[in-house]
Enzyme design. Structure first.
Site, PDB file in Angstrom:
ATOM      1  N   GLU A 252       1.000  -1.557  -0.095  1.00  0.00           N
ATOM      2  CA  GLU A 252       0.373   0.156   0.021  1.00  0.00           C
ATOM      3  C   GLU A 252       0.604   0.982   0.171  1.00  0.00           C
ATOM      4  OE1 GLU A 252      -1.759   2.497   0.131  1.00  0.00           O
ATOM      5  OE2 GLU A 252      -2.995   2.045   2.299  1.00  0.00           O
ATOM      6  N   CYS A 286      -2.018   9.125   2.244  1.00  0.00           N
ATOM      7  CA  CYS A 286      -1.685   8.265   1.049  1.00  0.00           C
ATOM      8  C   CYS A 286      -2.847   9.065   0.310  1.00  0.00           C
ATOM      9  CB  CYS A 286      -1.736   7.422   1.293  1.00  0.00           C
ATOM     10  SG  CYS A 286      -2.854   6.155   1.775  1.00  0.00           S
TER      11      CYS A 286
END
Ligand code: NAD
Length: 480
Positions: A252, A286
């Site tokens: 990720e 993110c």
């Protein structure tokens, strides 16, 4: 602070202890730049012990059954909710985000635990119709084995839950290396799991030199899966190492997330949503929106509304009431973000808006909106991971889609439009793992979370998150 900041030890085979050499390293309060505590550093001997303990604990944990594992995860969620105020202070103290955001992280960690507790009970296999009546063909879903999990500091608790939840619920054991910048909140999560009944050895926690730990854990034959959340360059290194040793991965990684605001959008809704999300966790998210592309017909109105929202942001210590944005996590990140902004300005960019002067000392940076940023500037190409957004005008939706897809990142995108035609084109053509239209709410436990292209591989939410911790084993049996 009412919570006394604790030193953090390693968790190996159910015991909290120092590393073999008793080495320790400092933890800083990002709001004051002062040392508040220490964490223990693991040596190879400690890592070996952690691996052996995860290996030994695997079979009993696999055989404990989904119902028992689910109960432990749920109880840990209850404990997190009971301890939420105290845990929120811990997160804010070592990470910097405002208390209200830290509390939301604790509550969302509990919510994630509930989700994964349920998902483990639904790790269904398959029965495949056979060609002859005396044969039964089944696909069994079984835990992949001990997992090495590397998590970042931006959500020190919930990023770890996104790995522990699916792994533990399906019967994997874990060696986690949480972030050295923020070690106490992941340790507090581990404590909640142990208090909820997690057996010794099922979860081990190590800190130290990240690269050394990765180099030891990933090739080790006991480790069957690697999961990492962090930057693209480190993700690529770890994925290459995992590939060399044929280990499964979940990656990720970062994003450079576009927002496309079309002429037919509700300007005020879009500006409020972009500004609110941009300053959340000081942009250290993110899926934070970074490249804001606005159609020319509404550009001036949108820019004015965005600047007004950003001007109202109150930067300060996350523990102080009324603070809407805290400091960056570390001096390293402050230098990285301010360096990128200064470079862009030297290359001709302008500051459209920036919040009030930031407090000193501490790793603070004002929220900043840049315009006129050259596409060749570093900030247009590398993820800034801070409270900065780039505003750029566009003419046609084709132009916006081309710009959105220009970079190797492919994590999240946002769009504001009332046109179904625009919306359908964006759904089809944007190269991302997640797209939110007319709002920005992603990251709920029941939603998939993950990217494409350089942003990574696999999902850490929704019904697919447990898949990468399971193997499919075919059993075909004839009655004779
Ligand atoms: P980084 O990748 O260096 O560090 C992120 C995490 O990975 C840290 O906790 C660190 O301890 C760990 N790490 C670093 N090198 C490692 C290695 N060789 N082996 C194992 N673990 C390692 O990033 P950073 O400089 O701390 O943070 C900034 C960048 O991180 C941003 O550009 C952003 O892309 C990325 N990031 C992404 C997320 C996310 O949610 N995807 C979260 C935090 C940081």
């Amino acid at each position: 602070m009412s919570v006394i900041y604790p030193d953090t030890q390693l968790l190996i085979n159910g015991s909290w202890r120092d590393g073999a050499m008793k080495r320790r390293s400092a933890v800083y309060d990002p709001a004051t730049a002062s040392v508040i505590g220490h964490y223990a550093m693991a040596e190879p001997a400690d890592l070996e012990e952690a691996i052996q303990s995860a290996g030994t604990a695997f079979a009993p944990w696999r055989d404990a059954g989904a119902y028992a594992r689910s109960g432990i995860l749920r109880r840990a969620g209850v404990l997190l909710r009971e301890r939420a105020d105290q845990l929120a202070e811990l997160i804010t103290t070592e990470m910097g985000k405002p208390l209200i955001e830290a509390r939301a992280e604790v509550m969302s960690s509990a919510d994630l635990l509930d989700w994964f507790a349920g998902e483990g009970r639904r790790a269904y296999g398959q029965v495949i119709p056979a060609r002859t009546p005396n044969v039964t063909q089944m696909v069994l879903k079984q835990p992949v084995g001990p997992v090495a999990a590397f998590t970042p500091w931006n959500f020190p608790m919930s990023q770890l839950v996104r790995k522990l939840g699916p792994a533990l619920s399906v019967g994997c054991t874990v060696i986690a290396k949480p972030p050295e910048d923020t070690p106490a909140s992941p340790a507090a999560l581990a404590r909640a799991l142990l208090d909820a009944g997690l057996p010794a050895g099922v979860l081990n926690i190590v800190f130290g030199e990240p690269a050394q730990i990765a180099d030891y854990l990933i090739p080790h034959p006991v480790i069957r899966k690697v999961s990492f959340t962090g930057s693209v360059p480190v993700g690529k290194q770890l994925a290459a190492l995992a590939g060399k040793h044929m280990k499964r991965i979940t990656m990720e990684l970062g994003g450079h997330n576009p927002v496309i605001v079309c002429d037919d959008a509700n300007v005020e809704t879009a500006a409020a949503a972009v500004a609110g999300f941009k300053v959340r966790n000081a942009g250290q998210v993110c899926i934070s929106p970074t490249r804001v592309l606005v159609q020319k017909g509404i550009y001036e109105r949108f820019a004015a509304a965005l600047a007004e929202h950003v001007g109202k942001v109150r930067v300060g210590s996350g523990l102080k009431p009324g603070t809407s944005m805290g400091p960056l996590v570390s001096e390293r990140r402050l230098k990285a973000v301010s360096g990128m902004i200064e470079e862009a300005i030297q290359e001709g960019a302008h500051i459209l808006a920036s919040g009030e002067a930031t407090p000193q000392p501490g790793f603070f940076h004002a929220p900043t909106i840049l315009t006129g940023v050259s596409l060749s500037s570093r900030i247009q190409n590398d993820e800034p991971f801070g409270p900065v957004a780039i505003l750029s005008p566009f003419d046609t939706i084709d132009e916006a889609i081309t710009e959105a897809n220009r970079l190797p990142y492919g994590l999240a995108a946002y769009a504001f439009t009332s046109s179904i035609r625009n919306s359908q084109r964006l759904q089809t053509e944007l190269e991302v793992g997640m797209l939110a239209i007319n709002h920005t709410l992603l990251g709920l436990p029941e939603l998939p979370l993950g990217g494409v292209k350089d942003s990574g591989f696999g999902s850490e939410g929704g019904s697919e998150a447990i898949d990468s911790y399971l193997i499919s084993k075919l059993v075909t049996q004839a009655a004779i």
